[in-house]
Design a protein around this motif. Structure first.
Motif, PDB file in Angstrom:
ATOM      1  N   SER A  19       0.815  -1.220   0.000  1.00 14.55           N
ATOM      2  CA  SER A  19       0.000   0.000   0.000  1.00 14.55           C
ATOM      3  C   SER A  19       0.844   1.263   0.000  1.00 14.55           C
ATOM      4  N   GLY A  20       0.407   2.235  -0.802  1.00 18.20           N
ATOM      5  CA  GLY A  20       1.059   3.536  -0.802  1.00 18.20           C
ATOM      6  C   GLY A  20       0.792   4.340   0.448  1.00 18.20           C
ATOM      7  N   ALA A  21      -0.105   3.865   1.315  1.00 14.51           N
ATOM      8  CA  ALA A  21      -0.339   4.557   2.580  1.00 14.51           C
ATOM      9  C   ALA A  21       0.885   4.505   3.475  1.00 14.51           C
ATOM     10  N   ALA A  22       1.664   3.415   3.354  1.00 13.85           N
ATOM     11  CA  ALA A  22       2.898   3.259   4.131  1.00 13.85           C
ATOM     12  C   ALA A  22       3.788   2.274   3.381  1.00 13.85           C
ATOM     13  N   LEU A  23       4.556   2.775   2.450  1.00 13.77           N
ATOM     14  CA  LEU A  23       5.325   1.941   1.535  1.00 13.77           C
ATOM     15  C   LEU A  23       6.804   2.240   1.676  1.00 13.77           C
ATOM     16  N   MET A  24       7.572   1.229   2.061  1.00 16.09           N
ATOM     17  CA  MET A  24       9.023   1.365   2.166  1.00 16.09           C
ATOM     18  C   MET A  24       9.658   0.735   0.936  1.00 16.09           C
ATOM     19  N   VAL A  25      10.570   1.457   0.280  1.00 19.35           N
ATOM     20  CA  VAL A  25      11.158   0.998  -0.964  1.00 19.35           C
ATOM     21  C   VAL A  25      12.639   1.353  -0.993  1.00 19.35           C
ATOM     22  N   ARG A  26      13.407   0.524  -1.664  1.00 21.96           N
ATOM     23  CA  ARG A  26      14.815   0.856  -1.890  1.00 21.96           C
ATOM     24  C   ARG A  26      14.870   2.017  -2.879  1.00 21.96           C
ATOM     25  N   THR A  27      15.474   3.096  -2.486  1.00 17.45           N
ATOM     26  CA  THR A  27      15.418   4.314  -3.290  1.00 17.45           C
ATOM     27  C   THR A  27      16.059   4.124  -4.656  1.00 17.45           C
ATOM     28  N   GLU A  28      17.173   3.425  -4.711  1.00 16.53           N
ATOM     29  CA  GLU A  28      17.835   3.191  -6.000  1.00 16.53           C
ATOM     30  C   GLU A  28      16.923   2.419  -6.938  1.00 16.53           C
ATOM     31  N   LEU A  29      16.216   1.422  -6.409  1.00 15.94           N
ATOM     32  CA  LEU A  29      15.304   0.632  -7.222  1.00 15.94           C
ATOM     33  C   LEU A  29      14.110   1.473  -7.665  1.00 15.94           C
ATOM     34  N   TYR A  30      13.604   2.274  -6.763  1.00 15.79           N
ATOM     35  CA  TYR A  30      12.495   3.184  -7.086  1.00 15.79           C
ATOM     36  C   TYR A  30      12.852   4.047  -8.293  1.00 15.79           C
ATOM     37  N   ASN A  31      14.033   4.611  -8.267  1.00 17.81           N
ATOM     38  CA  ASN A  31      14.461   5.463  -9.370  1.00 17.81           C
ATOM     39  C   ASN A  31      14.724   4.653 -10.642  1.00 17.81           C
ATOM     40  N   ARG A  32      15.248   3.453 -10.464  1.00 16.70           N
ATOM     41  CA  ARG A  32      15.589   2.628 -11.634  1.00 16.70           C
ATOM     42  C   ARG A  32      14.350   2.199 -12.417  1.00 16.70           C
ATOM     43  N   VAL A  33      13.265   1.909 -11.729  1.00 14.80           N
ATOM     44  CA  VAL A  33      12.046   1.492 -12.430  1.00 14.80           C
ATOM     45  C   VAL A  33      11.186   2.680 -12.850  1.00 14.80           C
ATOM     46  N   GLY A  34      11.637   3.891 -12.545  1.00 19.55           N
ATOM     47  CA  GLY A  34      10.937   5.079 -12.998  1.00 19.55           C
ATOM     48  C   GLY A  34      10.021   5.726 -11.987  1.00 19.55           C
ATOM     49  N   GLY A  35      10.034   5.235 -10.748  1.00 23.41           N
ATOM     50  CA  GLY A  35       9.194   5.838  -9.717  1.00 23.41           C
ATOM     51  C   GLY A  35       7.716   5.622  -9.970  1.00 23.41           C
ATOM     52  N   LEU A  36       6.904   6.427  -9.309  1.00 22.55           N
ATOM     53  CA  LEU A  36       5.461   6.376  -9.516  1.00 22.55           C
ATOM     54  C   LEU A  36       5.114   7.049 -10.846  1.00 22.55           C
ATOM     55  N   ASP A  37       4.131   6.504 -11.532  1.00 22.07           N
ATOM     56  CA  ASP A  37       3.749   7.030 -12.839  1.00 22.07           C
ATOM     57  C   ASP A  37       2.915   8.300 -12.658  1.00 22.07           C
ATOM     58  N   PRO A  38       3.434   9.471 -13.069  1.00 19.72           N
ATOM     59  CA  PRO A  38       2.694  10.718 -12.854  1.00 19.72           C
ATOM     60  C   PRO A  38       1.402  10.802 -13.657  1.00 19.72           C
ATOM     61  N   LEU A  39       1.273  10.034 -14.736  1.00 19.52           N
ATOM     62  CA  LEU A  39       0.028  10.062 -15.502  1.00 19.52           C
ATOM     63  C   LEU A  39      -1.140   9.488 -14.711  1.00 19.52           C
ATOM     64  N   PHE A  40      -0.829   8.669 -13.704  1.00 22.36           N
ATOM     65  CA  PHE A  40      -1.891   8.132 -12.852  1.00 22.36           C
ATOM     66  C   PHE A  40      -2.475   9.232 -11.956  1.00 22.36           C
ATOM     67  N   PHE A  41      -1.679  10.246 -11.654  1.00 20.77           N
ATOM     68  CA  PHE A  41      -1.998  11.340 -10.736  1.00 20.77           C
ATOM     69  C   PHE A  41      -2.197  10.818  -9.321  1.00 20.77           C
ATOM     70  N   ALA A  42      -3.188   9.955  -9.109  1.00 26.65           N
ATOM     71  CA  ALA A  42      -3.418   9.350  -7.797  1.00 26.65           C
ATOM     72  C   ALA A  42      -4.247   8.082  -7.994  1.00 26.65           C
ATOM     73  N   HIS A  43      -4.055   7.113  -7.096  1.00 30.45           N
ATOM     74  CA  HIS A  43      -4.776   5.834  -7.039  1.00 30.45           C
ATOM     75  C   HIS A  43      -4.168   4.789  -7.978  1.00 30.45           C
ATOM     76  N   MET A  44      -3.765   3.677  -7.353  1.00 32.50           N
ATOM     77  CA  MET A  44      -3.196   2.491  -7.998  1.00 32.50           C
ATOM     78  C   MET A  44      -1.791   2.702  -8.525  1.00 32.50           C
ATOM     79  N   GLU A  45      -1.224   3.898  -8.328  1.00 30.62           N
ATOM     80  CA  GLU A  45       0.138   4.099  -8.782  1.00 30.62           C
ATOM     81  C   GLU A  45       1.121   3.240  -8.005  1.00 30.62           C
ATOM     82  N   GLU A  46       0.808   2.887  -6.745  1.00 31.87           N
ATOM     83  CA  GLU A  46       1.706   2.011  -5.998  1.00 31.87           C
ATOM     84  C   GLU A  46       1.633   0.575  -6.508  1.00 31.87           C
ATOM     85  N   ILE A  47       0.466   0.152  -7.020  1.00 25.00           N
ATOM     86  CA  ILE A  47       0.357  -1.189  -7.596  1.00 25.00           C
ATOM     87  C   ILE A  47       1.192  -1.264  -8.868  1.00 25.00           C
ATOM     88  N   ASP A  48       1.114  -0.225  -9.679  1.00 23.10           N
ATOM     89  CA  ASP A  48       1.933  -0.144 -10.883  1.00 23.10           C
ATOM     90  C   ASP A  48       3.416  -0.187 -10.530  1.00 23.10           C
TER      91      ASP A  48
END
Length: 338
Positions: free
Chosen positions: A170-199
């Motif tokens: 859940s994006g309500a409390a999500l811990m992630v490796r920062t390098e990996l977050y950046n490598r996969v492109g982070g959260l998709d801004p086109l989603f704006f909000a909702h389900m972006e953490e599932i993506d």
């Protein structure tokens, strides 16, 4: 430098900050983490409140509301921590909540992201809708959780207190490796909000990393703090983003089949909304499909993944609609084909 950044995204949430930030500041181990508020162009004196009451909390300011996804992406660009914990501004935490998550990530290098057990802030014997004890997707892409299927939320009897891999955290409390977050492109801004953490979690899996739930840590989520569940805008974002989620992350040879099947279920949802006189929600479904057809053009140059996670992944053989509405299986443990 401390290894963890606990980043809270805020947009005109002064009231929520007054209610929830004190527990985060008090309960977070300051030897391993900094608490950071990323402000999305608020005009309700949120920043004044933080400066006056929590001078140790770091602040990142944006001139306008960038949305959930881009807001976090821009905030993380301005930090340099080993781990980032994305925390909603309507989450309360007990003392010692962070250590189990941090220790788990340190001891499990193949895990890319994890979440705590998320309980309801208003009734702490209940799981909270947005994440509960870890999330999954069914064969049609519908999300559900250990502890929550559709609107049915279970009582917490420690039945899901085992640490395990899940499809999404859940994006309500999500811990992630920062390098990996950046490598996969982070959260998709086109989603704006909702389900972006599932993506995001789907892309983490496609990188060969796991996603997990660590129930030894628990937090308390108010839910609906930014957008109530009954809001037609939330309906719109959920339906639109779910289609984008499937389009982006399924292989080209099965994508059309999966999306068409999902559209049939969405048509049934439209009929249900219209039949119960929820015309704004029915209209939101139509607009979601219209905008999906336009927005998917943004991903035409995106290389489709070779691996289909719907089906092979644990929990993705379930048809959650027939299980819930026809077979009356309302609890995660009662589902078949897990």
């Amino acid at each position: 430098m401390k290894p963890v950044a606990v980043i809270i995204l805020n947009w005109n949430g002064r009231k929520l900050l007054k209610q929830f930030l004190p527990s985060v500041v008090k309960g977070t181990n300051k030897t391993i983490a900094d608490v950071i508020v990323a402000d999305n162009g608020s005009h309700d004196k949120s920043i004044d409140y933080i400066n006056d009451n929590f001078p140790d909390v770091k602040i990142i300011r944006f001139e306008k509301n960038l949305g959930f996804a881009q807001g976090y992406n821009e905030a993380i660009k301005q930090t340099n921590y080993k781990y980032t914990l994305l925390l909603n501004n309507d989450v309360a935490v007990p003392e010692g909540w962070l250590e189990p998550l941090y220790d788990f990530m340190e001891n499990n290098p193949t895990v890319g992201a994890c979440q705590p057990k998320i309980l309801s802030y208003e009734n702490r014997k209940l799981f909270e809708y947005a994440g509960a004890s870890g999330g999954f997707l069914d064969r049609n892409g519908f999300p559900y959780c250990r502890g929550r299927i559709f609107s049915h939320v279970e009582h917490d009897h420690e039945q899901y207190d085992n640490t395990t891999t899940v499809f999404w955290a859940s994006g309500a409390a999500l811990m992630v490796r920062t390098e990996l977050y950046n490598r996969v492109g982070g959260l998709d801004p086109l989603f704006f909000a909702h389900m972006e953490e599932i993506d995001l979690c789907w892309r983490i899996h496609l990188q060969g990393c796991d996603v997990a739930v660590v129930p030894q840590s628990q937090v308390y989520h108010l839910g609906g703090g930014s957008l109530p569940a009954s809001n037609p805008k939330k309906t719109y974002l959920n339906f639109r983003n779910n289609l984008l989620l499937l389009y982006k992350n399924t292989p080209a040879d099965v994508r059309d089949k999966i999306v068409r099947r999902r559209m049939i279920w969405d048509a049934l949802a439209f009929t249900m909304f219209a039949g119960t006189f929820q015309f704004k929600n029915a209209s939101a479904v139509i607009r979601a499909h219209r905008d999906y057809r336009q927005m998917r053009k943004n991903y035409t140059t995106l290389k489709a993944p070779e691996k289909n996670l719907l089906g092979p992944f644990k929990g993705s053989r379930v048809n959650i609609i027939t299980s819930f509405y026809i077979c009356r299986r309302r609890r995660y443990r009662s589902l078949k084909n897990l």
